[in-house]
Each structure stands twice: as structure tokens, then as C-alpha cells.
Design an enzyme around this catalytic site. Sequence first.
Site, mmCIF file in Angstrom:
data_model
loop_
_atom_site.group_PDB
_atom_site.id
_atom_site.type_symbol
_atom_site.label_atom_id
_atom_site.label_comp_id
_atom_site.label_asym_id
_atom_site.label_seq_id
_atom_site.Cartn_x
_atom_site.Cartn_y
_atom_site.Cartn_z
ATOM 1 N N GLY A 188 0.882 -1.272 0.064
ATOM 2 C CA GLY A 188 0.013 -0.095 0.042
ATOM 3 C C GLY A 188 0.869 1.295 -0.089
ATOM 4 O O GLY A 188 2.021 1.071 -0.562
ATOM 5 N N CYS A 189 0.426 2.402 0.668
ATOM 6 C CA CYS A 189 1.244 3.503 0.510
ATOM 7 C C CYS A 189 2.517 3.310 1.439
ATOM 8 O O CYS A 189 2.619 2.810 2.470
ATOM 9 C CB CYS A 189 0.400 4.621 1.574
ATOM 10 N N PHE A 190 3.532 3.802 0.667
ATOM 11 C CA PHE A 190 4.673 3.341 1.172
ATOM 12 C C PHE A 190 4.993 4.545 2.679
ATOM 13 O O PHE A 190 5.896 4.102 3.367
ATOM 14 C CB PHE A 190 6.021 3.775 0.140
#
Length: 178
Positions: free
Chosen positions: A13-15
Site C-alpha cells: 500500500g502507501c509507502f
Amino acid sequence: MSKNIQITTIGGGCFWCTEAVFQEVKGVEKVVSGYAGGNAPGKPTYREICSGLTGHAEVIQITFDADIVSFEDILVIFLTTHNPTTLNRQGADVGTQYRSVIFYHDTNQQEIAEKVIANVQAYYADKIVTEINPLPIFYDAETYHQNYYRNNKSEGYCEYVITPKLATLRKLYADKLV
């Protein structure tokens, strides 16, 4: 003192979230947010990644001392701090750039990733859809994405998404954290 330094590249997902998680793990020397797995010519930008058209995933590249934290432990933490059963989605973040992926650096990492996923599958009702692929080119993300949580803790996304994730991490893995 000699170290057993290894590198792995994962996306969950979002880093910003995965970076914040692994910056807390003992034995992790460095975490770099970036992009991998796409087909755009040259280094992609965040804007291009967010379009979903480049095929890249938001990933982090972790440099760690395997004498302190094993690759297996890295993967177990990874697979239990995001939802590896949702295809191209983590919470409200939707698109191929948010897919769950392990980019292995050698065949040993590939074999370990396959075994860890098989073992962790028992803890999920739905099938784990995490991709296991050879590492293509890794591109560092823009500077403002590096150390994002540490630099922006009071931002809404950080307070509502990352801070609770870190609280869960601390409950589950207190013995493995700095």
C-alpha cells in the site's frame, strides 16, 4: 563488528505506512521509499505513479542486518501490518500502485517469501494475493516522501492511518522494535 547486511524490497500500500513500520524494527539500518515494477521509460514521478498508468507499485527498500532481524521476520511483520488479501487496495488507497508485493533480490529470498506466505495464509480467511516477483529497477521516491511519518506526524493521514498501525505493531512485535 561484522554485520550480515541484506536488502529487500516490498510494497504494502502507501509507502508512508510501510516505511514508518520498518523504521521501528531492530536491525533495520535504512528504509527508502520508492517505486518498482512498472514499465514507464525513465524514472517515474509520484504524479505518474498515482495515475496508475505506469504499472509501478509504491514500495520500500529495506537495508537490514540479518543477524538481528531475519528476512523471514521482516516478511511476517510485513504480511501482518497490512492486508495482503486485498488486490490493489489498502484501506481507502485503491489502484495497482497500492498492490501487495515482494520483490525478491535472489532465489533464496524468493523461496523464503513463498514459504512465509504459505505459513501466514492460515491466519487469514481470504487468500493472500501478495505478488512475488524478481526485483526490477528500483527508483527512489522524491525527497519529500522519505521519512514522511517522522516529518509529518500531525498530518491527518499520519494521525488516522499510520499512528494506529504503529500502535498495533508495538503490541504485536514489542520484542523486535527499537
